[in-house]
Write a protein that holds these residues in place. Sequence first.
Motif, mmCIF file in Angstrom:
data_model
loop_
_atom_site.group_PDB
_atom_site.id
_atom_site.type_symbol
_atom_site.label_atom_id
_atom_site.label_comp_id
_atom_site.label_asym_id
_atom_site.label_seq_id
_atom_site.Cartn_x
_atom_site.Cartn_y
_atom_site.Cartn_z
ATOM 1 N N THR A 282 59.783 49.482 72.819
ATOM 2 C CA THR A 282 59.146 50.726 72.375
ATOM 3 C C THR A 282 58.245 50.450 71.186
ATOM 4 O O THR A 282 58.664 49.873 70.188
ATOM 5 C CB THR A 282 60.200 51.778 71.982
ATOM 6 O OG1 THR A 282 61.048 52.047 73.102
ATOM 7 C CG2 THR A 282 59.521 53.074 71.544
ATOM 8 N N ASN A 283 56.987 50.882 71.296
ATOM 9 C CA ASN A 283 55.969 50.664 70.266
ATOM 10 C C ASN A 283 55.587 52.000 69.627
ATOM 11 O O ASN A 283 55.182 52.936 70.324
ATOM 12 C CB ASN A 283 54.744 50.015 70.916
ATOM 13 C CG ASN A 283 53.726 49.465 69.931
ATOM 14 O OD1 ASN A 283 52.584 49.258 70.295
ATOM 15 N ND2 ASN A 283 54.104 49.219 68.684
ATOM 16 N N PHE A 284 55.735 52.084 68.312
ATOM 17 C CA PHE A 284 55.408 53.293 67.554
ATOM 18 C C PHE A 284 55.110 52.858 66.122
ATOM 19 O O PHE A 284 55.600 51.815 65.680
ATOM 20 C CB PHE A 284 56.576 54.282 67.580
ATOM 21 C CG PHE A 284 56.334 55.574 66.847
ATOM 22 C CD1 PHE A 284 55.406 56.493 67.322
ATOM 23 C CD2 PHE A 284 57.049 55.888 65.694
ATOM 24 C CE1 PHE A 284 55.189 57.698 66.651
ATOM 25 C CE2 PHE A 284 56.835 57.085 65.017
ATOM 26 C CZ PHE A 284 55.905 57.992 65.497
ATOM 27 N N TRP B 120 70.428 55.078 77.854
ATOM 28 C CA TRP B 120 70.058 54.091 78.861
ATOM 29 C C TRP B 120 71.047 52.937 79.020
ATOM 30 O O TRP B 120 70.998 52.237 80.040
ATOM 31 C CB TRP B 120 68.692 53.490 78.520
ATOM 32 C CG TRP B 120 67.581 54.485 78.563
ATOM 33 C CD1 TRP B 120 66.970 55.077 77.494
ATOM 34 C CD2 TRP B 120 66.954 55.027 79.726
ATOM 35 N NE1 TRP B 120 65.992 55.949 77.915
ATOM 36 C CE2 TRP B 120 65.960 55.936 79.285
ATOM 37 C CE3 TRP B 120 67.123 54.833 81.100
ATOM 38 C CZ2 TRP B 120 65.148 56.655 80.164
ATOM 39 C CZ3 TRP B 120 66.321 55.541 81.976
ATOM 40 C CH2 TRP B 120 65.349 56.437 81.513
ATOM 41 N N GLY B 121 71.889 52.683 78.043
ATOM 42 C CA GLY B 121 72.655 51.448 78.074
ATOM 43 C C GLY B 121 71.717 50.275 77.843
ATOM 44 O O GLY B 121 70.537 50.432 77.534
ATOM 45 N N GLY B 122 72.201 49.071 77.978
ATOM 46 C CA GLY B 122 71.357 47.893 77.792
ATOM 47 C C GLY B 122 70.905 47.735 76.350
ATOM 48 O O GLY B 122 71.508 48.284 75.430
ATOM 49 N N GLU B 123 69.822 46.984 76.162
ATOM 50 C CA GLU B 123 69.315 46.709 74.823
ATOM 51 C C GLU B 123 67.961 47.387 74.610
ATOM 52 O O GLU B 123 67.266 47.749 75.571
ATOM 53 C CB GLU B 123 69.185 45.203 74.600
ATOM 54 C CG GLU B 123 70.503 44.452 74.651
ATOM 55 C CD GLU B 123 71.467 44.873 73.541
ATOM 56 O OE1 GLU B 123 71.013 45.521 72.576
ATOM 57 O OE2 GLU B 123 72.652 44.548 73.641
ATOM 58 N N HIS B 124 67.578 47.497 73.309
ATOM 59 C CA HIS B 124 66.364 48.226 72.957
ATOM 60 C C HIS B 124 65.715 47.587 71.741
ATOM 61 O O HIS B 124 66.341 47.447 70.694
ATOM 62 C CB HIS B 124 66.699 49.692 72.687
ATOM 63 C CG HIS B 124 67.396 50.336 73.836
ATOM 64 N ND1 HIS B 124 66.722 50.885 74.902
ATOM 65 C CD2 HIS B 124 68.720 50.445 74.115
ATOM 66 C CE1 HIS B 124 67.608 51.321 75.784
ATOM 67 N NE2 HIS B 124 68.822 51.067 75.337
ATOM 68 N N LEU B 125 64.459 47.176 71.919
ATOM 69 C CA LEU B 125 63.684 46.579 70.836
ATOM 70 C C LEU B 125 62.643 47.571 70.356
ATOM 71 O O LEU B 125 61.948 48.198 71.178
ATOM 72 C CB LEU B 125 62.982 45.295 71.293
ATOM 73 C CG LEU B 125 63.792 43.993 71.271
ATOM 74 C CD1 LEU B 125 64.944 44.053 72.271
ATOM 75 C CD2 LEU B 125 62.896 42.797 71.580
ATOM 76 N N PHE B 126 62.543 47.732 69.037
ATOM 77 C CA PHE B 126 61.505 48.561 68.447
ATOM 78 C C PHE B 126 60.397 47.656 67.935
ATOM 79 O O PHE B 126 60.650 46.736 67.152
ATOM 80 C CB PHE B 126 62.056 49.402 67.299
ATOM 81 C CG PHE B 126 60.996 50.223 66.610
ATOM 82 C CD1 PHE B 126 60.593 51.436 67.127
ATOM 83 C CD2 PHE B 126 60.380 49.750 65.460
ATOM 84 C CE1 PHE B 126 59.598 52.187 66.496
ATOM 85 C CE2 PHE B 126 59.388 50.494 64.820
ATOM 86 C CZ PHE B 126 58.996 51.706 65.345
#
Length: 424
Positions: free
Chosen positions: A206-208, A238-244
């Motif tokens: 996710t890009n912000f 969502w589960g799983g992983e998340h990169l900002f």
Amino acid sequence: MNKIIILILISWLTFSCSSPKLQPFHQLKIGVSKAVINPPIGSFIAGDKQNRTFTGVLDSLYAKAVVLHDGEKSMALVTLDCIGLLYQDLQKIRERTAQMEFDIPFSPENIVISSTHTHSGPDVVGLWGKDFSESGVNKQYMDFLVQTVAEQIQKASKNLQESTIRYGKNESGEDWVANICQEEIDRSVTVLQFLDKNQKNIVTLTNFACHPTYMDAVYSEVSADYLAGFYKEMEKEWGGEHLFLQGAIGGWIQPTDKDGGYQKALQRGQELALSATASLLKPKTLSKSKLNFQRKTVFFPVLNEAWQQLSAAGIIVDRKVTDVIESEVVWFSIGEATFASHPGETAPIYGMKTKELMPEGPKFILGLSQDALGYIVKPSYFENPNLPHAPYLTRMSLGKETGNVLMEELTKLSKQNNNTQLTN
């Protein structure tokens, strides 16, 4: 009958030899790994005033690594919850990674590291020690950080699984994010999601763009700031992983309700996650998943003597600064998704100009990636000190030419990447 069989074989051989060979299709594989990178209590806090030290932990900081492999090429994308990793530390991570064994062809040169810029993380630059008589960097912690990042890249490479990729676009922050220099702002939220064979989330990118500064100079505890709320809500959805992936936040993209404290920070992070989630309600699927990767060493001119003095005094550790400073920019694509790095806090105008160089598809600006060279603002801020916040922004910059040099190099890389895509 034998003659017919012989004629068929001859025809097949003739066709095989004269026809162009089809390239084998490889579905993109992706692996992810993360580790906690909390600094020791008592370490110096990066951001705002000097001589501030940690007294506890509100939420954990992470190093998150994604490794991508399309059957031919591979790369790693890493996010760190810190104010901004410097180029010399990226080089140390590459050196450490080069000593490790990988099951796929992997070049340490294809490592991209992006910092979230939390102001409640450790001093990894050196500016926030007791005073300017010594660096605020904890060398033992930096050794730990380098080793941990290298290990996460290796672990991610061993977790590879086939993926399908979809993306969404949205906007966010209208009621809490502003450019306090009263200029351009990019409110876009761009999400790239990798799904496994069961259509479950492996990882999202996710890009912000917004400074994580709710906690700045208010709290003395470790925190990823509003990203703590973002991570928690994305994991819940969502589960799983998340990169900002932090965007172009220089010149000067800030929260406007920083008096709300920690709970307000978590709320805003949750809202950002809900915006990212909403973008995937009607997602588009990438039709391609081929990797293309370009990188360029860049020598930026140093017109601000303070950088040279900080280097000479050892405040900025292991970094040679003369009339130029060595750094790096990268440009890469995953199918139709395009990514470009900015080695500092760039004004939104440079993010917008970079996106104009990108072909159709999801567009990602990776601020504070490969380096952290302070603010990269318009030349007008050096020419007119009466512009909002100009004295501070220029004092924390290399000089007037940084933005122009950056855009020249990114333009070259964009052409290389586009030409490579056309030949694939």
